[in-house]
Write a protein that holds these residues in place. Structure first.
Motif, PDB file in Angstrom:
ATOM      1  N   THR A   2       0.820  -1.190   0.000  1.00 47.14           N
ATOM      2  CA  THR A   2       0.000   0.000   0.000  1.00 47.14           C
ATOM      3  C   THR A   2       0.854   1.239   0.000  1.00 47.14           C
ATOM      4  N   SER A   3       0.227   2.372  -0.416  1.00 46.84           N
ATOM      5  CA  SER A   3       0.961   3.620  -0.444  1.00 46.84           C
ATOM      6  C   SER A   3       1.326   4.050   0.965  1.00 46.84           C
ATOM      7  N   ASP A   4       2.457   4.672   1.079  1.00 48.13           N
ATOM      8  CA  ASP A   4       2.941   5.097   2.385  1.00 48.13           C
ATOM      9  C   ASP A   4       2.910   6.607   2.425  1.00 48.13           C
ATOM     10  N   GLY A   5       1.773   7.156   2.846  1.00 47.70           N
ATOM     11  CA  GLY A   5       1.586   8.594   2.853  1.00 47.70           C
ATOM     12  C   GLY A   5       2.173   9.208   4.095  1.00 47.70           C
ATOM     13  N   PRO A   6       1.839  10.494   4.339  1.00 47.50           N
ATOM     14  CA  PRO A   6       2.397  11.172   5.487  1.00 47.50           C
ATOM     15  C   PRO A   6       1.899  10.638   6.814  1.00 47.50           C
ATOM     16  N   ALA A  51      -4.514  -2.430   3.195  1.00 45.84           N
ATOM     17  CA  ALA A  51      -3.806  -3.615   2.710  1.00 45.84           C
ATOM     18  C   ALA A  51      -4.740  -4.817   2.608  1.00 45.84           C
ATOM     19  N   LEU A  52      -5.696  -4.907   3.512  1.00 44.37           N
ATOM     20  CA  LEU A  52      -6.639  -6.026   3.489  1.00 44.37           C
ATOM     21  C   LEU A  52      -7.643  -5.898   2.354  1.00 44.37           C
ATOM     22  N   LEU A  53      -8.237  -4.719   2.208  1.00 42.20           N
ATOM     23  CA  LEU A  53      -9.326  -4.533   1.253  1.00 42.20           C
ATOM     24  C   LEU A  53      -8.824  -3.939  -0.058  1.00 42.20           C
ATOM     25  N   THR A  54      -8.570  -2.637  -0.037  1.00 48.71           N
ATOM     26  CA  THR A  54      -8.023  -1.946  -1.206  1.00 48.71           C
ATOM     27  C   THR A  54      -7.453  -0.622  -0.727  1.00 48.71           C
ATOM     28  N   ASP A  55      -6.582  -0.036  -1.507  1.00 49.33           N
ATOM     29  CA  ASP A  55      -5.970   1.233  -1.117  1.00 49.33           C
ATOM     30  C   ASP A  55      -6.953   2.364  -1.423  1.00 49.33           C
ATOM     31  N   PHE A  56      -7.841   2.628  -0.465  1.00 48.27           N
ATOM     32  CA  PHE A  56      -8.853   3.658  -0.676  1.00 48.27           C
ATOM     33  C   PHE A  56      -8.224   5.014  -0.965  1.00 48.27           C
ATOM     34  N   PHE A  69     -16.768  -0.579  -3.948  1.00 48.44           N
ATOM     35  CA  PHE A  69     -15.688  -1.560  -3.945  1.00 48.44           C
ATOM     36  C   PHE A  69     -16.239  -2.966  -4.138  1.00 48.44           C
ATOM     37  N   MET A  70     -17.305  -3.292  -3.411  1.00 53.13           N
ATOM     38  CA  MET A  70     -17.854  -4.636  -3.449  1.00 53.13           C
ATOM     39  C   MET A  70     -18.372  -5.012  -4.839  1.00 53.13           C
ATOM     40  N   PHE A  71     -18.993  -4.053  -5.534  1.00 52.10           N
ATOM     41  CA  PHE A  71     -19.646  -4.370  -6.796  1.00 52.10           C
ATOM     42  C   PHE A  71     -18.878  -3.917  -8.035  1.00 52.10           C
ATOM     43  N   CYS A  72     -17.962  -2.984  -7.888  1.00 50.37           N
ATOM     44  CA  CYS A  72     -17.290  -2.427  -9.065  1.00 50.37           C
ATOM     45  C   CYS A  72     -15.840  -2.868  -9.197  1.00 50.37           C
ATOM     46  N   ASP A  73     -15.261  -3.388  -8.146  1.00 52.61           N
ATOM     47  CA  ASP A  73     -13.871  -3.824  -8.179  1.00 52.61           C
ATOM     48  C   ASP A  73     -13.837  -5.344  -8.308  1.00 52.61           C
ATOM     49  N   GLU A  74     -13.320  -5.829  -9.428  1.00 51.40           N
ATOM     50  CA  GLU A  74     -13.286  -7.272  -9.656  1.00 51.40           C
ATOM     51  C   GLU A  74     -12.480  -8.003  -8.582  1.00 51.40           C
ATOM     52  N   ASN A  75     -11.513  -7.326  -7.979  1.00 54.76           N
ATOM     53  CA  ASN A  75     -10.710  -7.964  -6.940  1.00 54.76           C
ATOM     54  C   ASN A  75     -11.542  -8.340  -5.723  1.00 54.76           C
ATOM     55  N   THR A 134     -23.624  -5.308  13.339  1.00 53.82           N
ATOM     56  CA  THR A 134     -22.763  -4.731  14.361  1.00 53.82           C
ATOM     57  C   THR A 134     -21.577  -5.633  14.697  1.00 53.82           C
ATOM     58  N   HIS A 135     -21.676  -6.914  14.336  1.00 57.83           N
ATOM     59  CA  HIS A 135     -20.577  -7.833  14.547  1.00 57.83           C
ATOM     60  C   HIS A 135     -20.798  -9.065  13.690  1.00 57.83           C
ATOM     61  N   GLY A 136     -19.755  -9.822  13.530  1.00 59.95           N
ATOM     62  CA  GLY A 136     -19.860 -11.032  12.721  1.00 59.95           C
ATOM     63  C   GLY A 136     -18.481 -11.500  12.305  1.00 59.95           C
ATOM     64  N   SER A 137     -18.437 -12.308  11.254  1.00 56.09           N
ATOM     65  CA  SER A 137     -17.170 -12.818  10.752  1.00 56.09           C
ATOM     66  C   SER A 137     -17.150 -12.737   9.236  1.00 56.09           C
ATOM     67  N   LYS A 138     -15.960 -12.594   8.708  1.00 59.53           N
ATOM     68  CA  LYS A 138     -15.764 -12.559   7.262  1.00 59.53           C
ATOM     69  C   LYS A 138     -14.559 -13.428   6.926  1.00 59.53           C
ATOM     70  N   HIS A 139     -14.658 -14.085   5.780  1.00 63.21           N
ATOM     71  CA  HIS A 139     -13.566 -14.917   5.305  1.00 63.21           C
ATOM     72  C   HIS A 139     -12.997 -14.318   4.020  1.00 63.21           C
ATOM     73  N   PHE A 140     -11.685 -14.240   3.978  1.00 65.66           N
ATOM     74  CA  PHE A 140     -10.990 -13.641   2.841  1.00 65.66           C
ATOM     75  C   PHE A 140      -9.983 -14.637   2.272  1.00 65.66           C
ATOM     76  N   HIS A 141      -9.652 -14.416   1.003  1.00 65.79           N
ATOM     77  CA  HIS A 141      -8.490 -15.078   0.429  1.00 65.79           C
ATOM     78  C   HIS A 141      -7.607 -13.974  -0.127  1.00 65.79           C
ATOM     79  N   HIS A 142      -6.656 -13.546   0.688  1.00 66.42           N
ATOM     80  CA  HIS A 142      -5.838 -12.387   0.353  1.00 66.42           C
ATOM     81  C   HIS A 142      -4.719 -12.796  -0.604  1.00 66.42           C
ATOM     82  N   PRO A 143      -4.442 -11.982  -1.625  1.00 66.15           N
ATOM     83  CA  PRO A 143      -3.417 -12.373  -2.606  1.00 66.15           C
ATOM     84  C   PRO A 143      -2.008 -12.442  -2.039  1.00 66.15           C
TER      85      PRO A 143
END
Length: 200
Positions: A2-6, A51-56, A69-75, A134-143
């Motif tokens: 990810t980008s490393d800003g100020p 880093a987990l989702l996308t570089d907003f 992000f969910m519907f327009c980003d193929e990643n 308000t809470h829950g779980s999510k499963h990812f497959h991170h590249p």
């Protein structure tokens, strides 16, 4: 990487966050955390969330939105192990915002655009399900770090009921906790200098 800003925290328009909240995001070095506003706009995020989702931070302002992000980003479709389930949850959460703010022109624009461009969104929006997670779980497959099973807590901010802090955590001692550590180490790797060669 990810980008490393100020600063570790990226903040965009749509709502102001107290300095203490920005500091909280910044010190969560090993935990993805972000502040969501109305329409699920991403108002602020730390490096781990990006880093987990996308570089907003790298996206145009109007695209710094969890629904886009969910519907327009193929990643996103490959990142979320159960994309259909999480995408439907996102739509139900957006439905809740629509009920609270029925005359929000930006929300109407978002819904109209996605209804035209995405068949899944159009079908799920027509279902009129309303839910606030308000809470829950999510499963990812991170590249970079592979499978992740993360719990999340979403806390409404007292100063603004349209804003909420979402934090992702892994079970202690789990492979997902180790994967988050690897992700934190990865985003802090220094960028190679121009002209630098691996073989000296």
């Amino acid at each position: 990487m990810t980008s490393d800003g100020p600063a570790d925290v990226v903040e965009v328009g749509g709502g102001r966050q107290p300095p203490g909240l920005r500091d909280l995001l910044r010190i969560l070095e090993h935990t993805p955390a972000l502040v969501l506003g109305r329409r699920l706009d991403v108002l602020a995020s730390n490096q781990m969330a990006r880093a987990l989702l996308t570089d907003f931070d790298a996206l145009p302002h109007r695209e710094r939105n969890l629904v886009r992000f969910m519907f327009c980003d193929e990643n996103a479709r490959s990142l979320y192990t159960h994309w259909d389930t999480h995408a439907q949850d996102i739509v139900a959460s957006l439905r809740r915002d629509a009920g609270r703010h029925p005359h929000d022109p930006l929300l109407a624009e978002l819904v109209g655009e996605l209804s035209i461009t995405d068949e899944d969104f159009r079908r799920w929006w027509a279902g009129q399900n309303v839910y606030r997670h308000t809470h829950g779980s999510k499963h990812f497959h991170h590249p970079i770090v592979g499978p992740l099973a993360l719990n999340y807590e979403s806390l409404t901010l007292p100063a603004d009921p349209d804003q909420r802090l979402s934090v992702y955590t892994a079970e202690a001692g789990s492979s997902s906790e180790e994967a988050l550590r690897l992700l934190a180490a990865w985003i802090r790797q220094p960028e190679p200098s121009h002209g630098q060669h691996a073989d000296h």
